[in-house]
Design an enzyme around this catalytic site. Structure first.
Site, PDB file in Angstrom:
ATOM      1  N   GLY A  62       0.783  -1.240   0.000  1.00 19.52           N
ATOM      2  CA  GLY A  62       0.000   0.000   0.000  1.00 19.52           C
ATOM      3  C   GLY A  62       0.805   1.276   0.000  1.00 19.52           C
ATOM      4  O   GLY A  62       0.247   2.352   0.210  1.00 19.52           O
TER       5      GLY A  62
ATOM      6  N   PRO B 270       4.735  -4.892  -1.261  1.00 12.05           N
ATOM      7  CA  PRO B 270       4.503  -3.774  -2.178  1.00 12.05           C
ATOM      8  C   PRO B 270       4.051  -4.243  -3.559  1.00 12.05           C
ATOM      9  O   PRO B 270       4.648  -5.159  -4.128  1.00 12.05           O
ATOM     10  CB  PRO B 270       5.879  -3.106  -2.268  1.00 12.05           C
ATOM     11  CG  PRO B 270       6.859  -4.200  -1.972  1.00 12.05           C
ATOM     12  CD  PRO B 270       6.172  -5.149  -1.025  1.00 12.05           C
TER      13      PRO B 270
ATOM     14  N   CYS C 266     -18.394   1.480 -25.753  1.00 15.23           N
ATOM     15  CA  CYS C 266     -19.777   1.967 -25.780  1.00 15.23           C
ATOM     16  C   CYS C 266     -20.328   2.065 -24.377  1.00 15.23           C
ATOM     17  O   CYS C 266     -21.094   1.213 -23.927  1.00 15.23           O
ATOM     18  CB  CYS C 266     -20.645   1.053 -26.641  1.00 15.23           C
ATOM     19  SG  CYS C 266     -20.466   1.485 -28.353  1.00 15.23           S
TER      20      CYS C 266
ATOM     21  N   TYR D 101      -2.160  -2.649 -11.841  1.00 12.97           N
ATOM     22  CA  TYR D 101      -3.623  -2.689 -11.977  1.00 12.97           C
ATOM     23  C   TYR D 101      -4.094  -2.053 -13.291  1.00 12.97           C
ATOM     24  O   TYR D 101      -5.150  -1.437 -13.355  1.00 12.97           O
ATOM     25  CB  TYR D 101      -4.302  -2.020 -10.759  1.00 12.97           C
ATOM     26  CG  TYR D 101      -3.729  -2.511  -9.453  1.00 12.97           C
ATOM     27  CD1 TYR D 101      -3.969  -3.811  -9.031  1.00 12.97           C
ATOM     28  CD2 TYR D 101      -2.910  -1.705  -8.670  1.00 12.97           C
ATOM     29  CE1 TYR D 101      -3.409  -4.296  -7.851  1.00 12.97           C
ATOM     30  CE2 TYR D 101      -2.348  -2.175  -7.488  1.00 12.97           C
ATOM     31  CZ  TYR D 101      -2.606  -3.467  -7.084  1.00 12.97           C
ATOM     32  OH  TYR D 101      -2.052  -3.942  -5.922  1.00 12.97           O
TER      33      TYR D 101
HETATM   34  C1  LIG Z   1      -3.226  -5.624  -3.123  1.00 11.69           C
HETATM   35  C2  LIG Z   1      -2.452  -6.064  -1.948  1.00 11.69           C
HETATM   36  C3  LIG Z   1      -1.170  -5.570  -1.713  1.00 11.69           C
HETATM   37  C4  LIG Z   1      -0.521  -4.536  -2.601  1.00 11.69           C
HETATM   38  O1  LIG Z   1      -1.098  -3.288  -2.538  1.00 11.69           O
HETATM   39  P1  LIG Z   1      -0.379  -2.069  -3.300  1.00 11.69           P
HETATM   40  O2  LIG Z   1      -1.231  -0.894  -3.006  1.00 11.69           O
HETATM   41  O3  LIG Z   1      -0.371  -2.401  -4.747  1.00 11.69           O
HETATM   42  O4  LIG Z   1       0.997  -1.968  -2.735  1.00 11.69           O
HETATM   43  C5  LIG Z   1      -0.459  -6.078  -0.647  1.00 11.69           C
HETATM   44  N1  LIG Z   1      -0.992  -7.005   0.177  1.00 11.69           N
HETATM   45  C6  LIG Z   1      -2.231  -7.499  -0.008  1.00 11.69           C
HETATM   46  C7  LIG Z   1      -2.724  -8.514   0.913  1.00 11.69           C
HETATM   47  C8  LIG Z   1      -2.991  -7.035  -1.062  1.00 11.69           C
HETATM   48  O5  LIG Z   1      -4.224  -7.516  -1.236  1.00 11.69           O
END
Ligand SMILES: *Cc1c(COP(=O)(O)O)cnc(C)c1O
Length: 404
Positions: A222, A264, A332, A360
């Site tokens: 995250g 990450p 569309c 993503y």
């Molecule tokens: C999606 C996810 C991540 C990665 O999140 P990012 O925002 O892309 O870094 C890490 N751990 C888990 C469990 C996730 O579902």
């Protein structure tokens, strides 16, 4: 030192492979990974790339070659990770809402597992007791992340076992003599505020004494990356310093040196990716100048799904005077990449580049409107490598069963 791909290279790739096309810059991925390892040298940290961001096997192999581990969110991702050559011990399966059969398969494959429900933890206990070390995914009560759709740690989130159910976790631990080696909390995506991770660490600090076999503290992923010019991402160096400090506190209090795990996704691949599309049509209505490209939310859904901002550049006309364009796709359905975006004058045939498309992007793509998924190119060692062909008609018919 890392330099971004210049427009000539992007143009050449568009020319060679056609558009729309995803281009990933390997050096940028390496640069991001190095930032992490450099920042965390003082910490016993392990990084698991959250591969749901981008699962192309050539990208995974490259990330493995950097020395990074991998985090999976489905058993199929685990299979792909194995195919990309990751050792089972370097694979983590962080589950959410999955059938127990997938956990059984993960055990057979020998990968690390984080379990996210009491019900699967109970089944796990019955099947494996103390014989397979396991982590548990917890739900704190922390609201964090870019927006509600990408927040996973607030009290109404589906993810993890709520920490107020600690007693039930401990009852299962005792009943089945579970070997719980890890605690996991992932609070969401685009978390700029380092203190969110410290809140997670505080929770781990409270919980640690209940888990005698604890080895790792998994803070999830995250990390925020910049999307706009001059925007700041998560301060990784500050985070590392704070994590180092809190690990000392764990050591002083409990006499244990824990590993810290991170997952990450975006941080490693977001900025490394560009989507190049070509302008099909220009159209002006009462209030807006539309630039319509040969792509759409079938290839990059983040603007429509999350109101995400993606920087756009016109690489065919860089020095022209600036006008405002509403950049739209050819699906569309209302399909807008950007509203009233200032861009150097756009002409039909120009190439527009969507930045931060590594995470993503392709991965959330679809064949909606029976459009083809774009080709994917990895730019590595000063060379473009095709790592996935553009779809063709046969791909749209594959798996369909035609009745008379
Ligand atoms: C999606 C996810 C991540 C990665 O999140 P990012 O925002 O892309 O870094 C890490 N751990 C888990 C469990 C996730 O579902």
């Amino acid at each position: 030192m890392f330099t971004p791909l210049d427009n000539n290279i992007l143009q050449e790739i568009a020319h060679t492979y056609g558009t729309p096309v995803y281009v990933y810059h390997a050096e940028k991925i390496a640069d991001q990974f190095q930032q992490l390892t450099t920042a965390f040298t003082g910490v016993n940290a392990r990084f698991f790339y959250a591969c749901k961001a981008l699962t192309n096997i050539s990208v995974l192999k490259y990330i493995r070659s950097l020395g990074c581990n991998i985090d999976c969110s489905s058993i199929n991702e685990v299979h792909i990770a194995l195919k990309a050559g990751f050792e089972p011990t370097n694979i983590l399966y962080t589950s959410n809402g999955i059938a127990f059969e997938e956990i059984q398969t993960a055990v057979e494959l020998g990968v690390n597992i984080n379990i996210d429900s009491l019900s699967n933890l109970e089944k796990f206990g019955k099947s494996y007791g103390p014989n397979y070390p396991v982590g548990i995914r917890l739900l704190p009560n922390i609201m964090a992340g870019g927006n509600l759709k990408i927040s996973t740690g607030h009290e109404n989130s589906k993810f993890g076992i709520p920490i107020y159910q600690l007693n039930q976790i401990l009852a299962l631990l005792k009943k089945y003599e579970l070997c719980i080696t890890g605690l996991h909390i992932h609070t969401g995506s685009e978390i700029k505020d380092v203190d969110v991770f410290m809140k997670v660490a505080d929770i781990f600090f409270e919980l640690a004494p209940h888990f005698p076999d604890l080895v790792f503290l998994d803070m999830g992923g995250g990390f925020k990356v910049p999307y706009k010019e001059n925007e700041q991402g998560t301060d990784i160096n500050l985070l590392a310093k704070k994590v180092e400090a809190i690990l000392h506190k764990f050591d002083e209090t409990y006499g244990k040196k824990f590993q810290v795990w991170f997952e990450p996704g975006k941080f490693l691949v977001s900025e490394a990716g560009n989507l190049i599309a070509q302008v099909n049509v220009l159209k002006t209505n009462a209030n807006l100048n539309f630039a319509g490209v040969n792509s759409g939310f079938n290839h990059l859904i983040r603007p429509m799904f999350y109101d995400a901002y993606h920087q756009i550049t016109n690489i065919s006309n860089t020095k022209a005077s600036i006008k405002e364009y509403t950049v739209v796709g050819n699906i569309c359905e209302t399909d807008t990449f950007a509203w009233n975006r200032p861009l150097p004058e756009v002409r039909e045939g120009d190439l527009l580049v969507f930045h931060n498309a590594g995470a993503y992007g392709f991965e959330m793509g679809s064949n909606y409107n029976a459009r083809f998924l774009p080709a994917q190119v990895l730019y590595k060692d000063n060379q473009a490598h095709l790592i996935r062909k553009r779809d063709e008609l046969a791909d749209l018919y594959r798996n369909q069963i035609e009745l008379d």
